[in-house]
Design a protein around this motif. Structure first.
Motif, PDB file in Angstrom:
ATOM      1  N   ASP A 153       0.835  -1.209   0.000  1.00  0.00           N
ATOM      2  CA  ASP A 153       0.000   0.000   0.000  1.00  0.00           C
ATOM      3  C   ASP A 153       0.866   1.253   0.000  1.00  0.00           C
ATOM      4  N   ASP A 154       1.913   1.251   0.832  1.00  0.00           N
ATOM      5  CA  ASP A 154       2.816   2.401   0.910  1.00  0.00           C
ATOM      6  C   ASP A 154       3.589   2.598  -0.391  1.00  0.00           C
ATOM      7  N   ILE A 155       4.035   1.498  -0.987  1.00  0.00           N
ATOM      8  CA  ILE A 155       4.759   1.570  -2.254  1.00  0.00           C
ATOM      9  C   ILE A 155       3.839   2.108  -3.352  1.00  0.00           C
ATOM     10  N   SER A 211      10.468  -1.157  -3.496  1.00  0.00           N
ATOM     11  CA  SER A 211       9.984  -2.268  -4.320  1.00  0.00           C
ATOM     12  C   SER A 211      11.071  -3.309  -4.544  1.00  0.00           C
ATOM     13  N   ARG A 212      12.317  -2.865  -4.581  1.00  0.00           N
ATOM     14  CA  ARG A 212      13.427  -3.822  -4.754  1.00  0.00           C
ATOM     15  C   ARG A 212      13.599  -4.722  -3.545  1.00  0.00           C
ATOM     16  N   GLN A 213      13.177  -4.266  -2.369  1.00  0.00           N
ATOM     17  CA  GLN A 213      13.206  -5.147  -1.203  1.00  0.00           C
ATOM     18  C   GLN A 213      12.307  -6.353  -1.439  1.00  0.00           C
ATOM     19  N   LEU A 214      11.222  -6.137  -2.138  1.00  0.00           N
ATOM     20  CA  LEU A 214      10.272  -7.223  -2.388  1.00  0.00           C
ATOM     21  C   LEU A 214      10.722  -8.149  -3.507  1.00  0.00           C
ATOM     22  N   ARG A 262      11.895  12.506  -8.830  1.00  0.00           N
ATOM     23  CA  ARG A 262      13.171  11.897  -8.428  1.00  0.00           C
ATOM     24  C   ARG A 262      13.103  11.389  -6.990  1.00  0.00           C
ATOM     25  N   HIS A 263      12.642  12.228  -6.077  1.00  0.00           N
ATOM     26  CA  HIS A 263      12.570  11.835  -4.661  1.00  0.00           C
ATOM     27  C   HIS A 263      11.687  10.597  -4.477  1.00  0.00           C
ATOM     28  N   ASN A 264      10.478  10.661  -5.002  1.00  0.00           N
ATOM     29  CA  ASN A 264       9.551   9.541  -4.839  1.00  0.00           C
ATOM     30  C   ASN A 264       9.942   8.334  -5.678  1.00  0.00           C
ATOM     31  N   GLY A 265      10.524   8.581  -6.851  1.00  0.00           N
ATOM     32  CA  GLY A 265      10.963   7.480  -7.697  1.00  0.00           C
ATOM     33  C   GLY A 265      12.070   6.666  -7.053  1.00  0.00           C
ATOM     34  N   LEU A 266      13.022   7.352  -6.441  1.00  0.00           N
ATOM     35  CA  LEU A 266      14.107   6.640  -5.755  1.00  0.00           C
ATOM     36  C   LEU A 266      13.577   5.866  -4.548  1.00  0.00           C
ATOM     37  N   ASP A 267      12.640   6.474  -3.816  1.00  0.00           N
ATOM     38  CA  ASP A 267      12.025   5.783  -2.680  1.00  0.00           C
ATOM     39  C   ASP A 267      11.248   4.561  -3.155  1.00  0.00           C
ATOM     40  N   VAL A 312       4.987   9.546  -7.926  1.00  0.00           N
ATOM     41  CA  VAL A 312       5.812   9.583  -9.137  1.00  0.00           C
ATOM     42  C   VAL A 312       4.929   9.912 -10.336  1.00  0.00           C
ATOM     43  N   HIS A 313       3.822   9.225 -10.436  1.00  0.00           N
ATOM     44  CA  HIS A 313       2.891   9.412 -11.541  1.00  0.00           C
ATOM     45  C   HIS A 313       2.386  10.860 -11.597  1.00  0.00           C
TER      46      HIS A 313
END
Length: 127
Positions: free
Chosen positions: A89-91, A121-124, A111-116, A98-99
């Motif tokens: 949900d947070d992702i 998401s990469r953790q998953l 950039r800020h939200n895209g990097l976050d 980003v959108h």
């Protein structure tokens, strides 16, 4: 009295059905399960307890004790899935930023939200 309470506390996980209860009157003890405070912990619990569940389910027949173990481990799996659901949900909310930022041509926001988003998401995905 304390000895009786201690004996009950030790044997409680093995007691899943009320004595003499019919199939539709089953009473199950409830557990908290192992916590999944972080995504890493949730993924670790999911992997370990899925393996444990798979081992139990691989048996030709499930004993009452196996059913008790499955009941108990399901709480840990539920905790892990709830943590991952919260993370998803947070992702999703971060990706929405980003959108929206891209629609409004807000480079810093994107950039800020895209990097976050990528980090979380990469953790998953493990990448």
């Amino acid at each position: 009295m304390k000895a009786t309470a201690a004996a009950l506390a030790i044997s409680a996980p093995l007691l899943f059905f009320a004595a003499g209860a019919g199939a539709d009157e089953q009473r199950f003890d409830h557990y908290q399960g192992a916590p999944s405070a972080t995504v890493t912990e949730a993924l670790s619990n999911l992997e370990a307890y899925n393996e444990y569940l798979a081992t139990l389910l691989a048996k030709d027949a499930l004993s009452d004790a196996d059913m008790g173990k499955i009941h108990q481990l399901s709480y840990t799996l539920e905790n892990a899935l709830q943590r991952l659901d919260q993370e998803l949900d947070d992702i999703a909310a971060t990706l929405e930023e980003v959108h929206l930022g891209s629609e409004q041509l807000q480079g810093d926001r994107v950039r800020h939200n895209g990097l976050d988003y990528l980090k979380r998401s990469r953790q998953l995905t493990g990448r």
